[in-house]
Design a protein around this motif. Structure first.
Motif, PDB file in Angstrom:
ATOM      1  N   ALA A 174       9.136  -3.862  -2.973  1.00 24.95           N
ATOM      2  CA  ALA A 174       9.282  -3.199  -1.675  1.00 24.95           C
ATOM      3  C   ALA A 174      10.419  -2.187  -1.666  1.00 24.95           C
ATOM      4  N   ASP A 175      11.338  -2.293  -2.634  1.00 24.41           N
ATOM      5  CA  ASP A 175      12.540  -1.461  -2.582  1.00 24.41           C
ATOM      6  C   ASP A 175      12.852  -0.718  -3.882  1.00 24.41           C
ATOM      7  N   ASP A 176      11.853  -0.531  -4.735  1.00 22.64           N
ATOM      8  CA  ASP A 176      12.083   0.227  -5.971  1.00 22.64           C
ATOM      9  C   ASP A 176      10.798   0.938  -6.380  1.00 22.64           C
ATOM     10  N   CYS A 177      10.947   2.010  -7.119  1.00 25.90           N
ATOM     11  CA  CYS A 177       9.818   2.826  -7.559  1.00 25.90           C
ATOM     12  C   CYS A 177       9.113   2.188  -8.760  1.00 25.90           C
ATOM     13  N   ARG A 178       7.859   2.540  -8.928  1.00 28.48           N
ATOM     14  CA  ARG A 178       7.074   2.119 -10.083  1.00 28.48           C
ATOM     15  C   ARG A 178       5.963   3.137 -10.300  1.00 28.48           C
ATOM     16  N   TYR A 179       5.415   3.097 -11.506  1.00 29.81           N
ATOM     17  CA  TYR A 179       4.152   3.746 -11.805  1.00 29.81           C
ATOM     18  C   TYR A 179       3.162   2.614 -12.066  1.00 29.81           C
ATOM     19  N   ALA A 180       1.897   2.878 -11.838  1.00 32.32           N
ATOM     20  CA  ALA A 180       0.874   1.886 -12.162  1.00 32.32           C
ATOM     21  C   ALA A 180      -0.427   2.603 -12.475  1.00 32.32           C
ATOM     22  N   VAL A 181      -1.261   1.949 -13.257  1.00 31.38           N
ATOM     23  CA  VAL A 181      -2.641   2.392 -13.431  1.00 31.38           C
ATOM     24  C   VAL A 181      -3.530   1.230 -13.020  1.00 31.38           C
ATOM     25  N   TYR A 182      -4.635   1.567 -12.379  1.00 33.39           N
ATOM     26  CA  TYR A 182      -5.553   0.555 -11.868  1.00 33.39           C
ATOM     27  C   TYR A 182      -6.982   0.980 -12.178  1.00 33.39           C
ATOM     28  N   ASP A 183      -7.752   0.069 -12.741  1.00 35.44           N
ATOM     29  CA  ASP A 183      -9.147   0.317 -13.074  1.00 35.44           C
ATOM     30  C   ASP A 183     -10.007  -0.252 -11.950  1.00 35.44           C
ATOM     31  N   LEU A 184     -10.511   0.633 -11.107  1.00 37.10           N
ATOM     32  CA  LEU A 184     -11.325   0.217  -9.967  1.00 37.10           C
ATOM     33  C   LEU A 184     -12.796   0.245 -10.343  1.00 37.10           C
ATOM     34  N   GLU A 185     -13.439  -0.904 -10.247  1.00 38.99           N
ATOM     35  CA  GLU A 185     -14.883  -0.992 -10.453  1.00 38.99           C
ATOM     36  C   GLU A 185     -15.554  -1.002  -9.090  1.00 38.99           C
TER      37      GLU A 185
END
Length: 142
Positions: free
Chosen positions: A62-73
């Motif tokens: 809730a209080d820090d940055c991130r990158y993410a990748v998500y595979d949506l089917e």
């Protein structure tokens, strides 16, 4: 490889985890973070293929940055009926409450990091949970 704009390097582990998601379908998502010195992007969490979107959302602080990748089917309604499809999302998570220096480093490293992840199809930026829902991702597929 170091990002020319921000000087942040990308660990080989990051690219390998992404390729396992993209080519091997071994993961549903990967969450990336900058190390404590803000010098290198590293893998923080990997969600297995059985993981759901809620698991990814719960992995974003809730209080820090991130990158993410998500595979949506999803099922695409086309001329032959419902056809199974998938799209790989690159998510830039930068909550309002994150440290300003972190937000600046994540923002300046964003494009360079994305270039390391060959095969990302859709880019999403979010600053709070209302901007990152499963429905929002699905809306990007139409």
């Amino acid at each position: 490889m170091a990002n020319a704009v921000s000087g942040v390097a990308v660990s080989e582990e990051c690219v390998r985890a992404f390729q396992e998601l993209r080519a091997d379908r071994a993961h549903r998502f990967v969450v990336y973070k900058l190390d404590d010195d803000l010098q290198q992007v590293v893998v923080e969490k990997v969600g297995g293929v059985e993981s759901k979107f809620d698991d990814l959302a719960a992995a974003l602080p809730a209080d820090d940055c991130r990158y993410a990748v998500y595979d949506l089917e999803f099922l695409a309604d086309d001329s032959v009926g419902d056809t199974p499809r998938s799209k790989i999302f690159f998510i830039s998570w930068s909550p309002e409450t994150a440290d300003i220096k972190n937000k600046m480093v994540y923002a300046s490293s964003n494009e360079g990091f994305k270039k390391e992840l060959d095969g990302v199809q859709i880019d999403v930026q979010a600053t709070d949970t209302s901007e990152l829902t499963l429905q929002i991702l699905k809306d990007h597929t139409t």
